[in-house]
Design a protein around this motif. Structure first.
Motif, mmCIF file in Angstrom:
data_model
loop_
_atom_site.group_PDB
_atom_site.id
_atom_site.type_symbol
_atom_site.label_atom_id
_atom_site.label_comp_id
_atom_site.label_asym_id
_atom_site.label_seq_id
_atom_site.Cartn_x
_atom_site.Cartn_y
_atom_site.Cartn_z
ATOM 1 N N ALA A 208 0.838 -1.205 0.000
ATOM 2 C CA ALA A 208 0.000 0.000 0.000
ATOM 3 C C ALA A 208 0.869 1.250 0.000
ATOM 4 O O ALA A 208 0.566 2.248 -0.678
ATOM 5 C CB ALA A 208 -0.914 -0.009 1.218
ATOM 6 N N LEU A 209 1.964 1.180 0.737
ATOM 7 C CA LEU A 209 2.905 2.303 0.798
ATOM 8 C C LEU A 209 3.418 2.637 -0.603
ATOM 9 O O LEU A 209 3.445 3.801 -1.022
ATOM 10 C CB LEU A 209 4.079 1.902 1.696
ATOM 11 N N VAL A 210 3.808 1.578 -1.324
ATOM 12 C CA VAL A 210 4.339 1.770 -2.677
ATOM 13 C C VAL A 210 3.261 2.338 -3.588
ATOM 14 O O VAL A 210 3.507 3.275 -4.362
ATOM 15 C CB VAL A 210 4.880 0.444 -3.237
ATOM 16 N N ILE A 211 2.048 1.767 -3.482
ATOM 17 C CA ILE A 211 0.958 2.248 -4.344
ATOM 18 C C ILE A 211 0.665 3.712 -4.041
ATOM 19 O O ILE A 211 0.483 4.529 -4.947
ATOM 20 C CB ILE A 211 -0.300 1.391 -4.114
ATOM 21 N N GLY A 212 0.715 4.036 -2.730
ATOM 22 C CA GLY A 212 0.502 5.426 -2.340
ATOM 23 C C GLY A 212 1.539 6.328 -2.987
ATOM 24 O O GLY A 212 1.219 7.370 -3.572
ATOM 25 N N ALA A 213 2.786 5.891 -2.923
ATOM 26 C CA ALA A 213 3.871 6.683 -3.514
ATOM 27 C C ALA A 213 3.658 6.838 -5.010
ATOM 28 O O ALA A 213 3.871 7.918 -5.576
ATOM 29 C CB ALA A 213 5.209 6.001 -3.233
ATOM 30 N N LEU A 214 3.214 5.754 -5.648
ATOM 31 C CA LEU A 214 2.980 5.807 -7.093
ATOM 32 C C LEU A 214 1.881 6.816 -7.422
ATOM 33 O O LEU A 214 1.990 7.603 -8.368
ATOM 34 C CB LEU A 214 2.590 4.425 -7.621
ATOM 35 N N LEU A 215 0.820 6.787 -6.578
ATOM 36 C CA LEU A 215 -0.304 7.702 -6.820
ATOM 37 C C LEU A 215 0.103 9.151 -6.619
ATOM 38 O O LEU A 215 -0.443 10.061 -7.231
ATOM 39 C CB LEU A 215 -1.467 7.354 -5.880
ATOM 40 N N LEU A 216 1.116 9.349 -5.741
ATOM 41 C CA LEU A 216 1.552 10.704 -5.447
ATOM 42 C C LEU A 216 2.602 11.217 -6.428
ATOM 43 O O LEU A 216 3.077 12.348 -6.303
ATOM 44 C CB LEU A 216 2.107 10.786 -4.021
ATOM 45 N N LEU A 217 2.987 10.365 -7.389
ATOM 46 C CA LEU A 217 4.003 10.791 -8.357
ATOM 47 C C LEU A 217 3.601 12.073 -9.096
ATOM 48 O O LEU A 217 4.416 12.986 -9.248
ATOM 49 C CB LEU A 217 4.277 9.677 -9.368
ATOM 50 N N PRO A 218 2.330 12.209 -9.557
ATOM 51 C CA PRO A 218 1.945 13.424 -10.293
ATOM 52 C C PRO A 218 2.164 14.694 -9.507
ATOM 53 O O PRO A 218 2.501 15.740 -10.091
ATOM 54 C CB PRO A 218 0.472 13.198 -10.586
ATOM 55 N N VAL A 219 2.020 14.629 -8.169
ATOM 56 C CA VAL A 219 2.221 15.867 -7.396
ATOM 57 C C VAL A 219 3.657 16.039 -6.948
ATOM 58 O O VAL A 219 3.982 16.985 -6.237
ATOM 59 C CB VAL A 219 1.301 15.927 -6.152
ATOM 60 N N GLY A 220 4.525 15.094 -7.347
ATOM 61 C CA GLY A 220 5.944 15.278 -7.050
ATOM 62 C C GLY A 220 6.417 14.629 -5.776
ATOM 63 O O GLY A 220 7.540 14.140 -5.706
#
Lengths: 214, 439
Positions: free
Chosen positions: B44-56
């Motif tokens: 989930a942590l990784v997925i969260g990080a992936l989802l946050l990629l657009p905002v940097g």
């Protein structure tokens, strides 16, 4: 004395034939491959065969196999085997029958003509001749295991020459000692190695080898 | 205990003696199913990080999250190897932090292109559903069985009507007894299933966690390139040795021979005894030259090996050894020449080691060829403690590495020592040798 010769190199075959003829042997056949050797040995029944281990067609141990095969149908057929190298395994296979009339020498020994001719005669007479290299390795081995540790250096010399198939007179000549001294050493060796003494040279060598290769 | 493997078996398994037995397996199942939550957390942590990629922010979060996940998957791989002996080849390490400005961002991008990272993520997604459910089965059976067998007999009276245990209506002594038997059955089934489920789980994890195919290929190519370079080195060194030996040995002796012969010819006319002495010298020199050549030939390819193959060549070694060597050879025929050669020199090395260091009077050598693998064991009852990194054994490994061969040395201090050599190869020529010999 009728000799069959097997050697695939023409130069050596020619040289061996000449050497043997010079010393009064009758070279009845000189072949250059294994199957011909086996055929000749079984048909001609020579007094002695001088055989190169490596022969065509396989260029492996064709000569040795032909000699062993011939001795199966004619036990104690005298065979002197020559080779560029000596291997304990081959020595064992040659001695396995226990009949004697076996020789196994490095090809280099041919250059010492008298010793070579002596070896051919010894084998033809039912004796056993082993190359000094085989003997040296057997002695080194049994020495490392402590079996010949009791022998004095002089006795070791005598044993080595004895195992090479030499008579007491020849041993005496080689070591510059008297024949009776050789007889004394021989008796000491037999006692130390616990071998029953025997008058027969051939059996003497076989007994030594049998003891050494245990 | 010294235990070393080379070649492809380098990542061999290490079994740690742990708590054994069925109750321990139930405990492990339980732990696995609980650990799946941690895995899903990391996922989930990784997925969260992936989802946050657009905002940097994701660029900062992704590398640590990926590292946490990798650490977890590494632990799983390690555990699978320890518990079940299933070796799971690890993926390549995660991309390192590039130096210079914007390193973190570039590392995150590198991560996105790394096959191993996506493998980890796939596993983190699947493990809670498949792995955890699978692992939870046996403990659930056991707990439910215990509830049926141990608790039902006491509580059914208080619960009154409509008290079901599994498919048994427990409202009478008969029903209670049926529930008791059923409960014991469930417990037994759970206990029984646990080891199999653990194995299944390990295999399933192996499927998910194994290095991506391309990584495997790259690894294989690297190994092959390395061993090929080794082979070329060894070959070049060998040629150099042969050249030197011929040049300084036989060749030099033949030149001396020619000179002495010339001198002897000159002396023949006026000094016969001197000429004779020289000619004797010529004979001695020619014999030494022959001896040189013979040793050289033996070093290149022992004639007995060429003539008879591995079995008899090893027997010959046994006869030459100072030790009591027993050879059992069961080879179906001739093996490929390079394999025979590698096997021969390996046995020679091991035998020499035994003679030098073991102190044992006896050595047993066994040669076998099964399922396309030449297997050689050299065993002695000596004092052990063989050094797997000695120069001889290192040379031996280099010889067998090009064949994907392996050497396992087992030599605890105090002995005994067993060296097992395996070289994959097919046999040829139905020329058999299967007797045994003693030397």
């Amino acid at each position: 004395m009728r000799v069959v010769l097997a050697e695939d190199l023409f130069l050596l075959r020619d040289g061996l034939t000449r050497t043997l003829q010079d010393h009064g042997f009758d070279v009845i056949a000189a072949v250059d491959n294994g199957p011909a050797l086996l055929r000749t040995l079984l048909q001609e029944e020579p007094d002695v065969a001088v055989v190169d281990i490596r022969l065509p067609p396989t260029f492996t141990d064709e000569g040795l196999q032909a000699a062993l095969e011939a001795r199966r149908s004619r036990p104690a057929l005298p065979v002197l085997v020559l080779s560029q190298y000596v291997d304990q395994l081959y020595a064992h296979e040659l001695l396995a029958g226990g009949e004697g009339a076996i020789g196994y020498l490095l090809k280099d020994r041919i250059t010492h003509t008298t010793q070579f001719v002596d070896a051919v005669r010894t084998v033809a007479a039912g004796g056993t001749v082993m190359d000094p290299q085989v003997i040296a390795r057997l002695l080194a081995r049994s020495d490392a295991r402590g079996t010949t540790a009791e022998l004095t250096p002089r006795e070791l010399d005598v044993l080595r020459l004895m195992a090479e198939g030499r008579s007491n007179a020849a041993v005496a000549g080689a070591l510059f000692i008297s024949e009776s001294a050789v007889a004394k050493h021989t008796a000491a060796i037999f006692t130390k190695l616990r071998i029953e003494p025997s008058a027969d040279d051939n059996r003497r060598v076989l007994a030594v080898l049998a003891y050494l290769k245990r | 205990m010294t235990r070393r493997q080379v070649g492809m078996a380098a990542q061999g398994t290490r079994r740690r003696p742990g708590i054994r037995g069925v109750p321990a397996d139930i405990g492990r199942c339980q732990l696995l199913s609980l650990a799946a939550f941690a895995v899903s957390g990391a996922g989930a942590l990784v997925i969260g990080a992936l989802l946050l990629l657009p905002v940097g922010v994701g660029f900062l979060l992704l590398p640590p999250a990926a590292t946490v996940l990798r650490r977890m998957s590494d632990r799983y791989r390690d555990r699978a190897a320890r518990r079940t002996g299933t070796v799971i080849s690890p993926p390549r390490p995660l991309p390192p932090l590039p130096t210079g400005p914007g390193g973190r961002g570039r590392r995150a991008l590198a991560l996105l292109g790394d096959a191993g990272f996506w493998h980890d993520l796939r596993w983190a997604w699947a493990e809670p559903w498949t792995g955890a459910l699978l692992a939870a089965g046996p403990p659930a059976l056991v707990w439910y069985g215990l509830f049926g067998a141990a608790v039902q007999p006491f509580v059914w009276r208080r619960l009154g009507e409509g008290n079901w245990y599994a498919f048994v209506l427990v409202d009478s002594t008969t029903g209670m007894l049926a529930a008791l038997v059923l409960g014991l059955g469930f417990t037994a089934a759970g206990l029984r299933l646990a080891p199999a489920v653990l194995r299944l789980h390990a295999r399933w994890s192996g499927r998910l966690l194994a290095a991506p195919y391309t990584t495997e290929l790259v690894r294989r190519i690297e190994h092959l390139a390395g061993s090929r370079a080794d082979v070329l080195d060894v070959q070049a060194a060998e040629l150099r040795r042969i050249e030197r030996d011929l040049h300084d040995g036989a060749q030099a002796r033949l030149v001396a021979l020619g000179m002495t012969l010339d001198e002897a010819t000159r002396l023949l006319d006026h000094d016969l005894p001197a000429a004779r002495a020289l000619l004797q010298e010529v004979r001695a020199t020619s014999q030494r030259a022959l001896q040189d050549l013979r040793e050289l030939v033996h070093g290149v390819l022992p004639p007995i090996l060429a003539d008879r193959g591995l079995g008899d060549a090893v027997r010959s070694l046994a006869l030459d050894s100072h030790l009591d060597v027993h050879v059992e050879a069961a080879l179906p025929g001739r093996l490929p020449a390079p394999v025979e050669s590698a096997g021969y020199f390996a046995v020679a090395e091991l035998l020499a080691n035994a003679a030098k260091h073991s102190g044992a009077p006896e050595v047993r050598i066994r040669l076998g060829h099964t399922a396309g693998v030449l297997r050689v064991t050299v065993a002695d009852e000596g004092r052990g403690g063989a050094d797997p990194d000695g120069s001889g054994l290192r040379g031996l490994r280099r010889r067998i590495e090009p064949f994907d061969g392996t050497l396992v040395l087992h030599s605890p201090r105090g002995g005994p020592t067993t060296a097992t050599l395996e070289i994959p190869c097919a046999s040829s020529l139905p020329k058999t040798s299967s007797s045994s010999g003693t030397g």
